[in-house]
Design a protein around this motif. Structure first.
Motif, short mmCIF file in Angstrom:
data_model
loop_
_atom_site.label_atom_id
_atom_site.label_comp_id
_atom_site.label_asym_id
_atom_site.label_seq_id
_atom_site.Cartn_x
_atom_site.Cartn_y
_atom_site.Cartn_z
N LEU A 1 -8.74 -66.30 -11.79
CA LEU A 1 -9.14 -67.39 -11.87
C LEU A 1 -10.62 -67.71 -11.76
N GLY A 2 -11.24 -68.48 -12.84
CA GLY A 2 -12.77 -68.95 -12.41
C GLY A 2 -13.51 -67.89 -13.10
N ARG A 3 -12.94 -66.59 -13.41
CA ARG A 3 -13.77 -65.49 -14.17
C ARG A 3 -14.02 -65.83 -15.57
N SER A 4 -15.14 -65.13 -16.22
CA SER A 4 -15.25 -64.98 -17.66
C SER A 4 -14.15 -64.19 -18.08
N LEU A 5 -13.43 -64.52 -19.22
CA LEU A 5 -12.49 -63.77 -19.98
C LEU A 5 -13.13 -62.70 -20.89
N ASP A 6 -12.84 -61.56 -20.78
CA ASP A 6 -13.10 -60.45 -21.74
C ASP A 6 -12.06 -59.57 -22.12
N PRO A 7 -11.96 -58.72 -23.10
CA PRO A 7 -10.84 -57.85 -23.24
C PRO A 7 -10.59 -56.97 -22.15
N LEU A 8 -11.32 -56.60 -21.30
CA LEU A 8 -10.99 -55.55 -20.27
C LEU A 8 -10.24 -56.38 -19.43
N LEU A 9 -10.67 -57.73 -18.85
CA LEU A 9 -10.23 -58.29 -17.73
C LEU A 9 -8.84 -58.71 -18.50
N LEU A 10 -8.59 -59.13 -19.74
CA LEU A 10 -7.28 -59.59 -19.95
C LEU A 10 -6.26 -58.40 -20.10
N GLU A 11 -6.65 -57.23 -20.41
CA GLU A 11 -5.83 -56.07 -20.25
C GLU A 11 -5.61 -55.88 -18.66
N GLU A 12 -6.52 -55.92 -18.04
CA GLU A 12 -6.25 -55.58 -16.24
C GLU A 12 -5.11 -56.75 -15.89
N MET A 13 -5.32 -57.99 -16.44
CA MET A 13 -4.36 -59.05 -15.99
C MET A 13 -3.21 -58.68 -16.30
N ARG A 14 -2.96 -58.00 -17.76
CA ARG A 14 -1.46 -57.72 -18.14
C ARG A 14 -0.88 -56.73 -17.35
N ALA A 15 -1.67 -55.69 -17.02
CA ALA A 15 -1.28 -54.45 -16.31
C ALA A 15 -0.80 -54.97 -14.99
N ARG A 16 -1.61 -55.74 -14.19
CA ARG A 16 -1.23 -56.30 -12.80
C ARG A 16 0.03 -56.98 -12.74
N THR A 17 0.13 -57.89 -13.83
CA THR A 17 1.51 -58.84 -13.94
C THR A 17 2.52 -58.08 -14.50
N GLY A 18 2.61 -56.87 -14.86
CA GLY A 18 3.71 -56.11 -15.46
C GLY A 18 4.19 -56.38 -16.82
N SER A 19 3.47 -57.45 -17.51
CA SER A 19 3.56 -57.78 -18.81
C SER A 19 3.79 -56.75 -19.96
N THR A 20 4.46 -56.87 -20.97
CA THR A 20 4.46 -56.10 -21.98
C THR A 20 3.23 -56.48 -23.09
N SER A 21 2.94 -57.85 -23.12
CA SER A 21 1.61 -58.31 -23.78
C SER A 21 0.80 -59.24 -23.16
N ALA A 22 -0.17 -59.68 -23.78
CA ALA A 22 -1.14 -60.87 -23.27
C ALA A 22 -1.59 -61.52 -24.44
N ARG A 23 -2.01 -62.92 -24.00
CA ARG A 23 -2.50 -63.41 -25.13
C ARG A 23 -3.17 -64.76 -24.36
N THR A 24 -4.38 -65.31 -25.23
CA THR A 24 -4.93 -66.20 -24.63
C THR A 24 -4.73 -67.77 -25.37
N SER A 25 -4.82 -68.85 -24.90
CA SER A 25 -4.96 -69.90 -25.32
C SER A 25 -5.83 -71.03 -24.78
N PRO A 26 -6.26 -71.92 -25.41
CA PRO A 26 -6.90 -73.15 -24.76
C PRO A 26 -6.26 -73.62 -23.89
N ALA A 27 -6.83 -74.15 -22.73
CA ALA A 27 -6.02 -74.77 -21.46
C ALA A 27 -5.41 -76.09 -22.04
N GLY A 28 -4.17 -76.51 -21.62
CA GLY A 28 -3.50 -77.43 -21.92
C GLY A 28 -2.59 -77.35 -23.24
N THR A 29 -2.63 -76.37 -23.89
CA THR A 29 -1.88 -76.05 -25.29
C THR A 29 -0.60 -75.66 -24.73
#
Length: 125
Positions: free
Chosen positions: A70-98
């Motif tokens: 939270l509060g960090r700038s998102l890049d592909p490496l951070l997105l993949e790390e978040m996916r791996a830590r949460t145990g998700s099969t996939s990850a995607r981004t969306s504008p806040a509130g969508t």
């Protein structure tokens, strides 16, 4: 033999015949219920067996494990790390509130990003 005794004799013969006929019918009915069904091999007309879909457990995606981002700038490496830590099969981004599009996938991590590219939320679905 008087007529009254003769008619009693005839009616007892008829009663015995009716009882015998009922017993035979009952025996045939019971025998029919005990017969084995005929063997019929499977043909191509048989429907296919049912298939079962494995639904991922609720623990498959744990968005609380992505709080560090939270509060960090998102890049592909951070997105993949978040996916791996949460145990998700996939990850995607969306504008806040969508709102999330349907159908929701409970094993997918959704990362909300503000206009500056900072992570503001993470949720599953």
């Amino acid at each position: 033999m008087p007529i009254s005794q003769q008619s009693g004799f005839i009616s007892s013969i008829r009663a015995r015949g009716a009882v015998a006929g009922a017993l035979c019918a009952t025996a045939l009915f019971i025998a029919g219920c005990q017969s084995q069904p005929e063997f019929r091999p499977l043909t191509s007309e048989a429907p296919p067996p049912p298939t079962f879909v494995t639904v991922p457990a609720e623990e498959a995606c744990q968005p609380a494990q992505a709080r560090y981002a939270l509060g960090r700038s998102l890049d592909p490496l951070l997105l993949e790390e978040m996916r791996a830590r949460t145990g998700s099969t996939s990850a995607r981004t969306s504008p806040a509130g969508t709102p999330l599009p349907t159908p929701a996938d409970p094993a997918r991590l959704n990362v909300d990003v503000d206009p500056q590219g900072l992570v503001v939320a993470a949720r599953c679905g």
